[in-house]
Design a protein around this motif. Structure first.
Motif, mmCIF file in Angstrom:
data_model
loop_
_atom_site.group_PDB
_atom_site.id
_atom_site.type_symbol
_atom_site.label_atom_id
_atom_site.label_comp_id
_atom_site.label_asym_id
_atom_site.label_seq_id
_atom_site.Cartn_x
_atom_site.Cartn_y
_atom_site.Cartn_z
ATOM 1 N N ARG A 209 -14.921 -70.020 2.108
ATOM 2 C CA ARG A 209 -16.261 -69.936 2.693
ATOM 3 C C ARG A 209 -16.210 -69.509 4.160
ATOM 4 N NH1 ARG A 209 -18.536 -76.061 3.741
ATOM 5 N NH2 ARG A 209 -16.675 -76.953 4.694
ATOM 6 N N ALA A 210 -15.005 -69.498 4.729
ATOM 7 C CA ALA A 210 -14.842 -69.040 6.108
ATOM 8 C C ALA A 210 -14.851 -67.518 6.205
ATOM 9 C CB ALA A 210 -13.546 -69.586 6.706
ATOM 10 N N ALA A 215 -18.862 -66.594 1.939
ATOM 11 C CA ALA A 215 -20.194 -67.093 2.283
ATOM 12 C C ALA A 215 -21.275 -66.381 1.476
ATOM 13 C CB ALA A 215 -20.435 -66.915 3.782
ATOM 14 N N LEU A 216 -21.124 -65.076 1.296
ATOM 15 C CA LEU A 216 -22.094 -64.325 0.496
ATOM 16 C C LEU A 216 -22.041 -64.745 -0.971
ATOM 17 C CD1 LEU A 216 -21.700 -60.797 2.127
ATOM 18 C CD2 LEU A 216 -23.750 -62.245 2.186
ATOM 19 N N PHE A 217 -20.848 -65.026 -1.482
ATOM 20 C CA PHE A 217 -20.714 -65.506 -2.857
ATOM 21 C C PHE A 217 -21.476 -66.812 -3.033
ATOM 22 C CE2 PHE A 217 -18.289 -68.468 -5.615
ATOM 23 C CZ PHE A 217 -18.560 -67.881 -6.844
ATOM 24 N N LEU A 218 -21.342 -67.732 -2.110
ATOM 25 C CA LEU A 218 -22.070 -69.000 -2.197
ATOM 26 C C LEU A 218 -23.573 -68.760 -2.205
ATOM 27 C CD1 LEU A 218 -20.007 -71.288 0.212
ATOM 28 C CD2 LEU A 218 -19.943 -71.232 -2.293
ATOM 29 N N ALA A 242 -16.110 -75.694 -5.503
ATOM 30 C CA ALA A 242 -14.747 -75.733 -4.984
ATOM 31 C C ALA A 242 -14.637 -74.992 -3.658
ATOM 32 C CB ALA A 242 -13.776 -75.138 -6.011
ATOM 33 N N VAL A 243 -15.305 -73.829 -3.562
ATOM 34 C CA VAL A 243 -15.275 -73.057 -2.316
ATOM 35 C C VAL A 243 -15.900 -73.865 -1.178
ATOM 36 C CG1 VAL A 243 -16.173 -70.987 -1.164
ATOM 37 C CG2 VAL A 243 -15.236 -70.816 -3.483
#
Length: 319
Positions: A209-210, A215-218, A242-243
């Motif tokens: 997520r860093a 971040a875009l996937f989330l 998990a991310v």
């Protein structure tokens, strides 16, 4: 050989200019390939998206079809349908200023699916295909005690395996999510080790997520959950949890009520393989080669399973 600091997937795709990233197993699998697709676009590559669809595409107008069994889905396609992962992704892409076409591949047998992939490859002059499986059942060779839901995944593998020319890779992300469908992840690790011995395992990397792509996937998964509240993706929801750093029984949808989840950091790891190696190790791929319907694929796998004298029993991970 590559340097240790080089990402194995993107090293193999360094000379590719036009890449097709496709969800191999249907449903929301294309979302599992989104971090890869976005990273490739950020590198200046031309990336096209496709997904083996579970959506009702039969009623789409004629001008929505690029070729038989390949529908071109955009943000405004079939607004009356509630479950449409390809359209949900197209809408998310549009809001973020990305090319917003997602191709829906019909849920058919190997021969028509191969023709559909050929049509995509020829239309866009594709020089690399990356099949993405949200889960690990694409790594099952057929003699394991449990195969998960292999029909769609292995139909995709067989279809692309029969097309010469482009670089062909497979990415598996979501280690552990197929335990609900009877997959032994001890056997998954054994299969990965065998693929390493064959020279077909290229290594792994995590979605973080860093990173911009993580971040875009989330954000994309959250958008998909909001637009499909009655049937959100358990696989991508697990990967996203998990991310984000979730661990253990992290519940994010009523669909898993009554089940105990085991969200963990391994779910965010992308395992990368040469498609040829996975195809070579599948013990029944030749049996599904001439299929035209997905139910024929199911029948051929079931017939093969009936002939397996000794299934490999589940293997416990002793840690």
């Amino acid at each position: 050989m590559t340097d240790l600091h080089t990402n194995p997937l993107f090293h193999r795709l360094r000379s590719a200019e036009r890449i097709l990233v496709a969800g191999a197993g249907g449903g929301f699998d294309v979302y599992a390939g989104l971090p890869i697709a976005l990273s490739l676009r950020h590198q200046g590559k031309e990336v096209h998206l496709a997904n083996l669809t579970f959506s009702a595409t039969e009623g789409l107008p004629l001008d929505a079809w690029l070729a038989p069994d390949v529908a071109v889905i955009g943000p405004d396609t079939a607004p009356h349908q509630t479950y449409f992962p390809e359209r949900s992704l197209a809408r998310w892409l549009a809001t973020h200023g990305h090319p917003d076409t997602v191709h829906a591949l019909s849920r058919v047998g190997v021969q028509p699916l191969r023709a559909a992939y050929r049509a995509l490859i020829e239309r866009y002059d594709i020089d690399a295909v990356v099949l993405v499986d949200g889960g690990t059942d694409i790594l099952m060779r057929g003699d394991e005690s449990g195969l998960g839901t292999p029909e769609e995944d292995m139909t995709s593998v067989a279809a692309v395996h029969g097309i010469e020319g482009p670089e062909r890779l497979v990415v598996s992300v979501g280690f552990g999510v197929d335990a609900y469908h009877g997959v032994s992840h001890g056997l998954v690790l054994e299969n990965i080790a065998a693929l390493e011995t064959d020279g077909a395992y290229l290594g792994a990397f995590s979605v973080s997520r860093a990173t911009r792509e993580g971040a875009l996937f989330l954000d994309a998964v959250a958008h998909a959950q909001a637009t499909t509240p009655d049937h959100p993706s358990i696989v991508n929801g697990s990967i996203a949890a998990a991310v984000r750093g979730g661990f253990g029984d992290v519940q994010f949808t009523a669909r898993t009520r009554g089940s105990e989840l085991f969200i963990n950091p391994l779910m965010s790891i992308c395992f990368v393989f040469e498609l040829e190696g996975i195809a070579r190790r599948c013990l029944y791929l030749d049996r599904i080669e001439h299929t035209h319907l997905i139910r024929q694929v199911s029948s051929e796998i079931a017939a093969f399973r009936d002939e397996v004298v000794r299934q490999r029993p589940p293997r416990r991970i002793p840690h």
